[in-house]
Each structure stands twice: as structure tokens, then as C-alpha cells.
Design an enzyme around this catalytic site. Structure first.
Site, PDB file in Angstrom:
ATOM      1  N   GLU B  52       0.980  -1.273  -0.051  1.00 53.39           N
ATOM      2  CA  GLU B  52       0.034   0.238   0.039  1.00 53.39           C
ATOM      3  C   GLU B  52       0.872   1.271  -0.135  1.00 53.39           C
ATOM      4  OE1 GLU B  52      -2.443   1.357   3.426  1.00 53.39           O
ATOM      5  OE2 GLU B  52      -3.389  -0.714   3.035  1.00 53.39           O
ATOM      6  N   ASP B  63      -5.501   9.991   9.823  1.00 57.58           N
ATOM      7  CA  ASP B  63      -4.373   9.681  10.096  1.00 57.58           C
ATOM      8  C   ASP B  63      -3.862  10.356  11.396  1.00 57.58           C
ATOM      9  OD1 ASP B  63      -3.099   7.753   8.180  1.00 57.58           O
ATOM     10  OD2 ASP B  63      -3.579   9.535   6.671  1.00 57.58           O
TER      11      ASP B  63
END
Ligand SMILES: Cc1ncc(COP(=O)(O)O)c(C=O)c1O
Lengths: 398, 267
Positions: B52, B63
Site C-alpha cells: 500500500e 491519520d
């Protein structure tokens, strides 16, 4: 009726959020749709708006300002500056915090840029006895130290945000991160007509009390609708609030005034609708200040409440379909209007609201004799006095 | 094989060996593209199955601090999607063995044009995309472009996702379904939710594609515990932390650490 079922205003709006939040957005929408029609909730909100916040606010005929601008106009000021906490923000936070309480959420979070929305949220949370955490860009906590203290006096916890540009957009990111983490217990009170559906709709509805009163008041005072309504646009909540009840009245020209900061070609402005381009940020598709590859740019304005690189999706829609017009005035023009209104009417406006006054001053000559113009005076300038003093003395030295 | 098929096959091949597949996450350009390239090769040598690769965005709202910091480091290079695809193209020209999917927030793709992105991603050999701020409700235009080009459309599911919705997400996913282990943002965690294994079993019951679990996985013990309950495990922040502390020397340590995780992934 807009938005549609998916929270879209034409191509704008929507819910561009992490999956974790999707169920919470549905829950919020469902609760909001239920309580909005609930007579008991409506009565409760109206009571607080009247007895606590000071509604209705006057629609004041600004005769000396009219005089100063040529004497040919009928200028009215919608006095949101007279509300408790000094700005229109309280209309929204009372609505959302009351809704949070009905939904059984005990913890309130909010983002704030200048601190106005943070103060208004902390106020409503204190009033209703709920825990309150406010995210604020680290740079803003320094620039707006007094509002940090104000929030703390009101019992809120202020968390400085050190990521990204350390300003409002990063405070929103951090509030969303908190919400993602504590979504079961927490209600996120967004401060403008921005964010994922249902926020732009809900905040608009709570702020529409401004326009509903204005419409009633002007019809009583003048027996007709105004020719023009002017409001400043940061995220766009005070503008949406006063525009919305006039949207179907095609004869009323709606003008949103953005911050041109140090100039539209300077890269130091917040004129999202004027020079931005469509994109996705903070859960919505809307106009954004961004670079060629889609990274979000910093915004600037002398008015701390206007410096946001996005704007409410309904404004993006009103712009695209031509129902409202969006313009920008720069820091200097806003400062002149700040002084003009202080000197002619004895009203020190918020620097944000001064942008709306500045645009009127700029175009007054071009308006026909007898035109009725309403300016939304979204807040008072107490919070800005020190900053203006500093700005002017710095300029003198140059 | 299409990109989506490559991703799925890479995971299933590992499952046939009685192991869960490992999917490492790296943020492209952190700290520079040369190191990113070395990290990807290290991951392949360590036995990872799919990679990824993050495309940095100025406002990474899903995040935690670790990946936010990586994003900031990466953004100094002023990355573009053109350069990203060029990087992937070259990687495959060098014979890179693992399928790569991009992980990125929606705005840069939208700006680039999603039709154009799907077309050029296919041309570069990129195998799919994970877009954390594009929930199913908003994903339709992207899903149809991606499907046309055979790209994996990995949707995320979360602990807050109701069961009926979980099924719809799984059915719209190709390559794999990404189950977010915690109600929260990315970041290494010492403890994962108690009912995680149960939730994963439920996911796998309704999902026609492999299920990967991610967010918070940082230790071999966690991998050992979860491997029997998921087809794949995503490890992000724990690796990014190594990149943060080791900089250009990170690939060697990343390889050792990933190898440990790979050998713990027995089912
Ligand atoms: C007095 C005042 N006016 C306007 C704004 C801008 O917000 P909005 O565009 O949502 O009304 C702010 C924001 O802090 C404000 O304090």
C-alpha cells in the site's frame, strides 16, 4: 428543497468522510430531522435564543452611514453583533448543543479559528452542563490568546493543534480525528455551513433565524423587500443565515463578500469562491484554495474568522446557478470600513463584518437612489480592537 | 490478469500456504523517492504480499501523528500524481514482483480527473486504490472508472459499520475489503479491541473478497493473534516509525521487522 437526500446542492456537498463516521452522520441526520419538527425542541431553542442570547436582534436604519455614502441609500444593519458572546455564532451553537443533549451525548467538541465559535460553543456547553473540548491551531492560540482564556473561564478545554499549517483547517482535521475516535459519546459542533451532510443544512437552518427576522422587519419598516442583502463569507454561516429566507425572492440581490487579504494575486487571501476551484475537503465537495495538484493552500485575512480555504457547499451552488454573487475586499478596505462604521454610527464592527460594510461603501455610488440595502453585521469588534491598533501602529512605522 | 485480480491472487496464494498475507504501508517520498523504492524492494524480500503506497495529502484527517509527520516530510518534495505513476511504472520495468495499490485522500485524484487517473494507473501497472475519505455513497463514479480498468477498489469497513452495510461494502470491494480494527485513526497501538477476532469472522462470513485488517497492528504477537481471523494484515505506522527514525537507512531494518511479522502470520 435542497440539499437532496445525499446532502448534495447540485454537484456540491455530500459526505466525504471515513467510513467510521458514516453511521454517526446518519444518526445525526435522523435525530436532526426528528427534532427540527418537534414542537418541544423548537420551543426550547426559541426560548434560549430570546431569553439567553437576546433575539430578535434589531434591524437598525444606519442614517449617518447612509449620509456618509452619498445619502441616496436606505441602509439597514442586522445587529447580530448585539447577541450574547458578540456574534451570530451563538445561534448555531445553542441549536447544536441542545440537539446533542437530546441525543444523549455528554461530550461536545468543536474547532475554532479566531476563537469566536469556540467561545460560543463553550458558552452553550457551560449553559447546559456538558463537557467541552475545543481544537484550535497552535498559531491561533497565540494570536487569539484572550479567546483561549475566555473558553477556559467557561470551563472548556482548549487543545492547541500543531499539525499542518497550525490554523483553522488543521483544527477541523483534529476535531474530525477526535470525533472518529470518540464517535459513540461525542457530538461535534461544527461552526459554519461546512463539513459533511447534514452539517451545511443544519447550520444553515439554525442561522436562518437571521434572515427570517430581517424579512419580517424590513416588510414592517419599509413595506417591501430589500434590493440587496450583503454579508461576509468565511465558511458562510452568517451569509447563508441571512440569504436563505430570501433565496426565492428573485428581486433581492444576494452578495457574499470574501476576504481578498493582501490582494487576490498575492496568495495571501481567503477568496475561495472568487478565485478557488472545486475539490473535496473536510467532508464536502466545494470551492477550495488549492494548488495545481490538489494540495490545500493556507488562507489569510486580517479578519481571523474569514481565513479558511474552503466555503459552504450551498454557497458554491448559489454561485454556480447565479442566484448569489460573490466578491472580495482586501484588508485595507475592511479596515477603512471598520473605522467608517465606528465613526458614523458608534458601532465598532467585527473585522469580518467590516468586509460587508466595505463592499457596500465601494459600490454605493453605483446603486440607484432609494435602494434598500441590508448589511448583516455578524459580530462586534471588541475582539479586534487590539489587533487593529497593532496593525495601524506597524503601518505608521513603515 | 487485472490489477484487482493480481491483488486478490497475491493474498490467496499466501493463504494457500497456511499464512495470512502481509500488506505494508509506506508513504511515498518519505523521506525521498529513492528510499521509498528501496523500502518497497525490502518489503518484497521480506515476504510481503501486496504494498500500500501512500500519496501524501496536506490534510490527512484519518491519520494519527506518525503518518501525519510522514506526510509532512513527503510534501516537501512537492509530489504530483504524474510522478507517482511514473515511479510505479519504473518499478515494474525493473521487475518488481508485488502488486501495488495507492492509498490517498480523494482531492488529488479528483483534481487529476478520476477517469484519467484510472486510465493512467492501469498503464503504469498500479493495481488499485484505497481512498479513505470516499465512502460507498460517494464512490460510484470512481468505482465505475476503476472497474473499467480492472483496478482494485478497496473499501473500508469499521467497528461502527452495521452488518447490512458491511455486506454492501464487501460486495462493492474488489481485491480485498479493508477492515479498520479500531474506532479511530491510524497509529500503532499496544492493545486492539477485545472483540476484533469476532468482528473479523463476521466480515469474512459476508465478504466475497479477502478481508484485510489494519490500523494499530505493530507487533508479532498481534499478528499471531489475528492471522487466523483475516486473509491479510496491514501494517503502517509501525513501519513509518522506523522510516522516521532511520531515514535512508530504514530499508534494512524494515526488512528485518517485516520478516518477523511475516513468520508470525501463521494461520
Ligand atoms: C463575527 C464573525 N463574522 C463572520 C465570521 C465568518 O464565519 P461565517 O462565514 O460562517 O459566518 C466569523 C467567524 O468566526 C465571525 O466571528
Amino acid at each position: 428543497m435542497l440539499p437532496n437526500r445525499h446532502g448534495k446542492f447540485g454537484p456540491f456537498g455530500g459526505r466525504f468522510v471515513p467510513e467510521t463516521l458514516m453511521p454517526a452522520l446518519y444518526e445525526l441526520e435522523e435525530a436532526y430531522r426528528r427534532f427540527r419538527k418537534d414542537p418541544d425542541f423548537r420551543r426550547e431553542l426559541s426560548w434560549y435564543l430570546k431569553e439567553y442570547a437576546g433575539r430578535p436582534t434589531p434591524l437598525y436604519p444606519a442614517r449617518r452611514l447612509s449620509e456618509a455614502l452619498g445619502g441616496h441609500l436606505k441602509i439597514y444593519l442586522k445587529r447580530e453583533d448585539l447577541l450574547h458572546t458578540g456574534a451570530h455564532k451563538i445561534n448555531n451553537t445553542l441549536g447544536q448543543v441542545l440537539l446533542a443533549r437530546r441525543m444523549g451525548k455528554r461530550r461536545i467538541i468543536a474547532e475554532t479559528g479566531a476563537g469566536q465559535h469556540g467561545v460560543a460553543t463553550a458558552t452553550a456547553a457551560a449553559l447546559l452542563g456538558l463537557e467541552c473540548v475545543v481544537y484550535m491551531g497552535a498559531k491561533d492560540t497565540v494570536r487569539q490568546a484572550m479567546n483561549v482564556f475566555r473558553m477556559e473561564l467557561l470551563g472548556a478545554k482548549v487543545v492547541p493543534v500543531t499539525s499542518g499549517t497550525q490554523t483553522l483547517k488543521d483544527a477541523i482535521n483534529e476535531a474530525i480525528r477526535d470525533w472518529v475516535t470518540h464517535v459513540e459519546t461525542t457530538f461535534y459542533v461544527i461552526g459554519s455551513v461546512v463539513g459533511p451532510h447534514p452539517y451545511p443544512m443544519m447550520v444553515r437552518d439554525f442561522q436562518s433565524v437571521i434572515g427570517r427576522e430581517t424579512r419580517r422587519q424590513i416588510l414592517r419598516l419599509e413595506g417591501r423587500l430589500p434590493d440587496m442583502v450583503i454579508a461576509c463569507v468565511g465558511g458562510g454561516s452568517n451569509a447563508m443565515g441571512i440569504f436563505y429566507p430570501f433565496v426565492r425572492d428573485q428581486v433581492v440581490k444576494l452578495v457574499g463578500v470574501e476576504a481578498a487579504g493582501e490582494g487576490l494575486d498575492s496568495d495571501r487571501h481567503s477568496a475561495t469562491l472568487t478565485v478557488g476551484e472545486p475539490g473535496v475537503l473536510h467532508g464536502m465537495m466545494t470551492y477550495l484554495l488549492q494548488d495545481r495538484v490538489g494540495q490545500i493552500k493556507g488562507a489569510h485575512s486580517i479578519a481571523p474568522g474569514l481565513d479558511y480555504p474552503g466555503v459552504g457547499p450551498e454557497h458554491a451552488f448559489l454561485k454556480e446557478c447565479g442566484r448569489a454573487e460573490y466578491v472580495a475586499v482586501d484588508d485595507e478596505e475592511a479596515l477603512s470600513a471598520f473605522r467608517l462604521l465606528s465613526e458614523t454610527e458608534g458601532i465598532i464592527p467585527a473585522l469580518e463584518s467590516a468586509h460587508a460594510v466595505a463592499y457596500l461603501a465601494k459600490i454605493a455610488d453605483r446603486l440607484p437612489k432609494g435602494a434598500i440595502v441590508v448589511v448583516n453585521l455578524s459580530g462586534r469588534g471588541d475582539k479586534d480592537v487590539a489587533a487593529v491598533k497593532e496593525y495601524l501602529s506597524r503601518k505608521e512605522k513603515r | 490478469m487485472t490489477g484487482a485480480e493480481r491483488v486478490r491472487e497475491a493474498i490467496e496464494a499466501r493463504n494457500r500456504e497456511g499464512r495470512a498475507a502481509l500488506i505494508p504501508y509506506f508513504c511515498a517520498w518519505d523521506p525521498d523517492l529513492e528510499t521509498t523504492r528501496a523500502l518497497l524492494w525490502a518489503a518484497a524480500e521480506a515476504g510481503a504480499s501486496v504494498v500500500e503506497l501512500g500519496f501524501p495529502f496536506s490534510d490527512p484527517l484519518a491519520d494519527g501523528p506518525t503518518i501525519q509527520a510522514a506526510t509532512q516530510r513527503a510534501l516537501r518534495h512537492r509530489p504530483t500524481l504524474e510522478d507517482f505513476l511514473e515511479f510505479v511504472f519504473r518499478l515494474y520495468a525493473e521487475g518488481y514482483p508485488l502488486p501495488v495499490v495507492v492509498m490517498g485522500y480523494y482531492n488529488p485524484f479528483f483534481r487529476f480527473g478520476i477517469k484519467r487517473f484510472a486510465r493512467e494507473a492501469r498503464r503504469a501497472g498500479l493495481c488499485g486504490a484505497i481512498i479513505p475519505d470516499l465512502p460507498l455513497e460517494e464512490a460510484r463514479p470512481w468505482l465505475s472508472e476503476a472497474r473499467k480498468r480492472g483496478l482494485a477498489t478497496v473499501l473500508l469497513a469499521a467497528p461502527t459499520t452495521p452488518e447490512a452495510r458491511l455486506k454492501r461494502l464487501a460486495e462493492a470491494s474488489t481485491g480485498f475489503l479493508y477492515y479498520v480494527s479500531v474506532t479511530g485513526i491510524t497509529g500503532a497501538r499496544d492493545r486492539l479491541p477485545e472483540d476484533l477476532a469476532l468482528r473479523l469472522d463476521l466480515c469474512r462470513e459476508v465478504s466475497p473478497v479477502p478481508v484485510a485488517v489494519g490500523f494499530g497492528i505493530s507487533k508479532p504477537e498481534q499478528v499471531r493473534l489475528l492471522a487466523p481471523h483475516a486473509e491479510a494484515l496491514v501494517v503502517g505506522s509501525a513501519l513509518v516509525r522506523i522510516v522516521e527514525s532511520e531515514g535512508k537507512r530504514a530499508p534494512e531494518r524494515v526488512k528485518r521487522f517485516l520478516s518477523e511479522l511475516v513468520s508470525a502470520a501463521e494461520r
